[in-house]
Design an enzyme around this catalytic site. Structure first.
Site, PDB file in Angstrom:
ATOM      1  N   CYS A  65      -0.698 -10.137   1.856  1.00 48.30           N
ATOM      2  CA  CYS A  65      -0.533  -9.008   2.779  1.00 48.30           C
ATOM      3  C   CYS A  65       0.418  -9.331   3.922  1.00 48.30           C
ATOM      4  O   CYS A  65       0.814  -8.441   4.671  1.00 48.30           O
ATOM      5  CB  CYS A  65      -1.890  -8.582   3.322  1.00 48.30           C
ATOM      6  SG  CYS A  65      -3.069  -8.242   2.008  1.00 48.30           S
TER       7      CYS A  65
ATOM      8  N   CYS B 102     -12.292   0.974   5.043  1.00 45.84           N
ATOM      9  CA  CYS B 102     -11.288   0.313   4.202  1.00 45.84           C
ATOM     10  C   CYS B 102      -9.965   1.067   4.232  1.00 45.84           C
ATOM     11  O   CYS B 102      -9.947   2.298   4.201  1.00 45.84           O
ATOM     12  CB  CYS B 102     -11.772   0.261   2.757  1.00 45.84           C
ATOM     13  SG  CYS B 102     -13.400  -0.498   2.568  1.00 45.84           S
TER      14      CYS B 102
ATOM     15  N   HIS C 166      -1.429   0.920   3.564  1.00 48.04           N
ATOM     16  CA  HIS C 166      -1.174  -0.514   3.398  1.00 48.04           C
ATOM     17  C   HIS C 166      -0.450  -0.793   2.082  1.00 48.04           C
ATOM     18  O   HIS C 166      -1.018  -1.356   1.148  1.00 48.04           O
ATOM     19  CB  HIS C 166      -2.525  -1.258   3.459  1.00 48.04           C
ATOM     20  CG  HIS C 166      -2.436  -2.742   3.419  1.00 48.04           C
ATOM     21  ND1 HIS C 166      -1.305  -3.459   3.792  1.00 48.04           N
ATOM     22  CD2 HIS C 166      -3.339  -3.684   3.036  1.00 48.04           C
ATOM     23  CE1 HIS C 166      -1.541  -4.765   3.648  1.00 48.04           C
ATOM     24  NE2 HIS C 166      -2.761  -4.925   3.183  1.00 48.04           N
TER      25      HIS C 166
END
Lengths: 110, 387
Positions: free
Chosen positions: B85, B208, B334
């Site tokens: 990430c 999340c 994301h």
């Protein structure tokens, strides 16, 4: 269930204890790593319930995961066997014998 | 080392880009950054592209060269970097290094990921590549699982409650509503969050970040050469990359990520700034509890107070320290390899004074990008050049 050991690696040269899956000691780079069976007794550092599992664990879900600080020193991850009420962080746990690629812990007292 | 500035930024919206090949998303963001900067393509000396899982998800590699070719860039080194990430943040640091060290005068950074086209199982399997699969993998641990573990320990030690963590979710989802690039802005109630499906206790669905596609790009240049360009240059005061444990059990304390603490400390030392100087931060809230932990690790909120500060509104735009005015990963989305570069895009617009959710008078901004189990971290400190 019977008490079980936790498999780690111990360096024959500098005695550092490391997690499995290594070919050299992270302390001194020696490749003389020997299997080391530690007592499975320790304290629960944290736990969670996995309800959305990766594909290969779909049939197991939901299952509980523990982070355990072994009395022998190292911190390890494994499964947690929960029968009763939710444990508190710091509860005493013990590894139990199981034919599985992971360590299974059970709570012996909160 | 030479002083480095950001002279251009570009980004696609984060969200679903069904059917768009990954390299085309990257090219769109990169072309926008080049045009925004006014830098002639012949002056670009290197391209760094952050991406995590294009191989398993798309069957595509050599993205850096593929993108450079479509952009008509000259014969320059084009490098893809991977750090889960934190891939985007690491790509930026390499470009900064190339310019700061004098290897080239300008460098282009691109971050990109596509994930929404795949089935959830395939995405989960690909994301789990970022785990130590000899140690943590066999028990069935997942990344949400790591943050479930961390939350439980944080709650027990500091009294962090469901409603405090929900304040993080409500803030970031609300910020996302104001950001046209955001995937999932929303107005949520505490009840809606608390009633959402459990994922990894105590984590629930709204805790999340979503699965996303997207790309972002940044042009960096030597400060001494950026004088004649059209846009306002933004000073890069610090760019730091650190390593933490690749194993979940390798973290001595689950309430903190040592790579973040170390990166922040080095970034403050490099820049001469202190946490009090920071007006806003785009930090790595892959899960709601991560924002609580990150804000403490970065020194922006006192240890153990992350949940309390969120609940008191101190981390909102207009509060003491604006955290994730873009909506963060929770609301903006994301797209893994793009996230760190997208954070820089957001902070640059804040420091230019052109952000749709503007922090009034913002002078100094920070980005924080965290990869895997905390195995890789980047922290960047940016300042308005006239500040």
């Amino acid at each position: 269930m019977n008490a079980a050991k936790v498999s780690m690696l111990r360096c024959a040269d500098c005695a550092k204890v490391d997690s499995v899956g290594r070919v050299v000691c992270s302390g001194c780079l020696s490749s003389r790593l020997e299997a080391s069976e530690l007592s499975g007794e320790g304290r629960l550092a944290a736990w969670t319930t996995i309800r959305r599992a990766p594909t290969r664990f779909h049939d197991d879900a939901p299952y509980d995961i523990a982070v355990v600080d072994l009395d022998a020193g190292p911190r390890v991850t494994g499964r947690l066997s929960l029968d009763g009420s939710p444990p508190t962080v710091g509860a005493r746990v013990n590894a139990v014998k199981l034919d599985a690629p992971y360590t299974l812990f059970e709570v012996i007292s909160s | 080392m030479r002083d480095v500035v950001i002279v251009g930024v570009g980004s696609t919206p984060f969200g679903r880009h069904s059917g768009t090949p990954i390299e085309q998303l990257a090219v769109r963001a990169a072309a926008e950054a080049i045009v925004d900067s006014g830098v002639d393509r012949e002056r670009i000396g290197a391209l760094y592209l952050g991406n995590f899982i294009s191989g398993p998800m798309n069957g595509k590699e050599v993205l850096a060269g593929l993108v450079a070719e479509q952009l008509g860039l000259p014969d320059i080194p084009c490098t893809k970097v991977e750090g889960a990430c934190a891939s985007g943040g690491i790509a930026f640091r390499h470009a900064w290094l190339a310019v700061a060290s004098g290897q080239c005068d300008a460098a282009l950074v691109v971050g990109v990921e596509t994930m929404t086209h795949a089935k959830t199982a395939a995405t989960t399997a690909a994301l789990n590549c970022a785990m130590d699969n000899e140690n943590d993998g066999p028990s069935g641990l997942t990344f949400p699982g790591l943050f479930g573990l961390a939350w439980r320990q944080h709650a027990q030690r500091y009294g962090t409650s469901r409603s405090q963590v929900s304040a993080v979710v409500r803030k970031n989802k609300g910020n996302g509503l104001l950001n046209p690039l955001a995937q999932m802005g929303a107005t949520l109630t505490d009840e809606q969050i608390a009633d959402s499906p459990p994922i990894c206790d105590p984590l629930q669905l709204f805790d999340c970040c979503p699965t996303s596609d997207g790309a972002a790009a940044v042009m960096v240049m030597a400060r001494e050469l950026a004088g004649g360009l059209p846009g306002p240059a933004i000073d890069v005061l610090a760019s730091v990359q650190t390593r933490g444990s690749a194993r979940i059990a390798g973290h001595p304390d689950l309430c903190t990520f040592e790579a973040t603490v170390s990166a922040a400390r080095k970034a403050y030392a490099m820049s001469g700034l202190t946490p009090d100087d920071v007006d806003l931060v785009e930090l790595h809230d892959c899960f709601s509890i991560a924002e609580v932990i990150d804000s403490e690790d970065l020194g922006l909120v006192p240890r153990g107070q992350g949940g309390f500060w969120a609940a008191e509104g101190r981390t909102a735009v207009g509060g003491q320290i604006a955290i994730n005015p873009s909506g963060g990963l929770l609301a903006k989305g994301h797209p893994v390899g793009a996230t760190g570069v997208g954070q820089l895009y957001e902070v640059v617009h804040q420091l230019r004074g052109t952000h749709p959710n503007q922090v009034a008078g913002a002078r100094v901004g920070m980005t924080h990008n965290l990869g895997g189990t905390g195995v890789a971290c980047t922290v960047t400190l940016l300042r308005r050049s006239d500040a």
